[in-house]
Design an enzyme around this catalytic site. Structure first.
Site, PDB file in Angstrom:
ATOM      1  N   HIS A   1       0.401   8.023  -6.758  1.00 26.69           N
ATOM      2  CA  HIS A   1      -0.133   8.335  -5.440  1.00 26.69           C
ATOM      3  C   HIS A   1      -0.116   7.075  -4.573  1.00 26.69           C
ATOM      4  O   HIS A   1      -0.636   6.023  -4.962  1.00 26.69           O
ATOM      5  CB  HIS A   1      -1.558   8.865  -5.587  1.00 26.69           C
ATOM      6  CG  HIS A   1      -2.077   9.572  -4.381  1.00 26.69           C
ATOM      7  ND1 HIS A   1      -1.355  10.532  -3.698  1.00 26.69           N
ATOM      8  CD2 HIS A   1      -3.269   9.474  -3.725  1.00 26.69           C
ATOM      9  CE1 HIS A   1      -2.056  10.994  -2.697  1.00 26.69           C
ATOM     10  NE2 HIS A   1      -3.222  10.363  -2.681  1.00 26.69           N
TER      11      HIS A   1
ATOM     12  N   ASP B   1       5.394  15.587  -4.336  1.00 25.55           N
ATOM     13  CA  ASP B   1       4.208  14.887  -4.833  1.00 25.55           C
ATOM     14  C   ASP B   1       2.945  15.728  -4.602  1.00 25.55           C
ATOM     15  O   ASP B   1       2.941  16.663  -3.804  1.00 25.55           O
ATOM     16  CB  ASP B   1       4.043  13.550  -4.116  1.00 25.55           C
ATOM     17  CG  ASP B   1       5.101  12.534  -4.510  1.00 25.55           C
ATOM     18  OD1 ASP B   1       5.966  12.857  -5.351  1.00 25.55           O
ATOM     19  OD2 ASP B   1       5.063  11.412  -3.977  1.00 25.55           O
ATOM     20  N   ASP B   2       1.865  15.369  -5.308  1.00 24.16           N
ATOM     21  CA  ASP B   2       0.504  15.871  -5.056  1.00 24.16           C
ATOM     22  C   ASP B   2       0.260  17.299  -5.555  1.00 24.16           C
ATOM     23  O   ASP B   2      -0.668  17.963  -5.104  1.00 24.16           O
ATOM     24  CB  ASP B   2       0.151  15.802  -3.559  1.00 24.16           C
ATOM     25  CG  ASP B   2       0.344  14.417  -2.980  1.00 24.16           C
ATOM     26  OD1 ASP B   2       0.240  13.440  -3.745  1.00 24.16           O
ATOM     27  OD2 ASP B   2       0.610  14.305  -1.764  1.00 24.16           O
TER      28      ASP B   2
END
Length: 248
Positions: free
Chosen positions: A117, A16-17
């Protein structure tokens, strides 16, 4: 466990991210090049989104829907930032539509999967909106696809943001690998390079994850367990080839 059952275990390791910062982006790229990360989710509003898209190479890309971030402080969850109100359905739809368009602009393609998120899509009304978009794109939505099981156990904090470094250790990841069930599993992760200027809620844990994801013992465990590493894009290509009618 039989040899056939072992061969039926497929693992997608999704970071993620991607694009949130340059340090996080570099860490994810390292975890793909030298570790077991097979897919990632792009934060198109991130400070390093352009850099991430330019350097993604063959890394499979999904969209990391970013509606805000919250931290657990003094016994309550407080907003670090909020892009929209989570009870304002029209504004949420507009924001996700904007992020999808940004994804297309940055990458020149559609996302291979969707997630969000801090898992904001696990609750309504974001859930219904994200499901509809995933259906329209014909891509998996994290934890909502019957074809892909979601595992979020590789995470270095408790539900209240307390540090849990043992959860992202080599031994913890090897146990997750050995316990992997039959079928396709997405394992979420959050690697990143050390960044002393990073004031985010998950700064200290990212280098630990990166080290673990690149550890040779983890790769050895995957090999010994006869688990196949894959990506969302690869699975979509396999499905498309199966569904394509035979030529006459």
């Amino acid at each position: 466990m039989s040899q056939q059952e072992q061969m039926d275990r497929i693992l997608i390791v999704n970071a993620d991210d991607f694009g949130q910062s340059a340090a996080i982006t570099r860490g994810i790229l390292r975890a793909h090049q030298h570790g077991i990360v097979t897919s990632t989710s792009l934060m198109v509003r991130g400070l390093a989104a352009e850099f991430a898209a330019e350097h993604a190479g063959d890394l499979d890309l999904g969209l990391h829907i970013d509606l805000g971030e919250w931290a657990y402080r003094d016994g309550a969850w407080v907003a670090v930032y909020e892009r929209v109100r989570l009870d304002d359905m029209p504004t949420i739809e507009d924001e996700i539509d904007f992020q999808l368009n940004e994804f297309h602009r940055l990458t020149g393609k559609s996302p291979s999967h969707l997630d969000s998120h801090q898992h904001v899509h696990f609750s309504e009304p974001v859930l219904s909106i994200a499901k509809q978009i995933a259906d329209e794109l014909d891509v998996p939505l994290r934890s909502c696809s019957s074809a892909v099981r979601y595992c979020g156990a590789f995470y270095g904090q408790s539900g209240k943001g307390e540090p849990c470094p043992d959860a992202v250790s080599v031994s913890a990841l090897i146990k997750l690998v050995r316990d992997l069930p039959i079928g396709v599993t997405e394992l979420a992760c959050h690697p990143g390079e050390a960044d002393h200027e990073d004031q985010s809620t998950y700064a200290r844990e990212r280098p630990l994850e990166l080290q673990t994801l690149c550890h040779p013992q983890v790769r050895d465990a995957i090999h010994k367990e006869r688990i196949r590493l894959s990506s969302f894009a690869e699975l979509a290509n396999v499905r498309a080839s199966i569904e394509q009618p035979a030529s006459s």
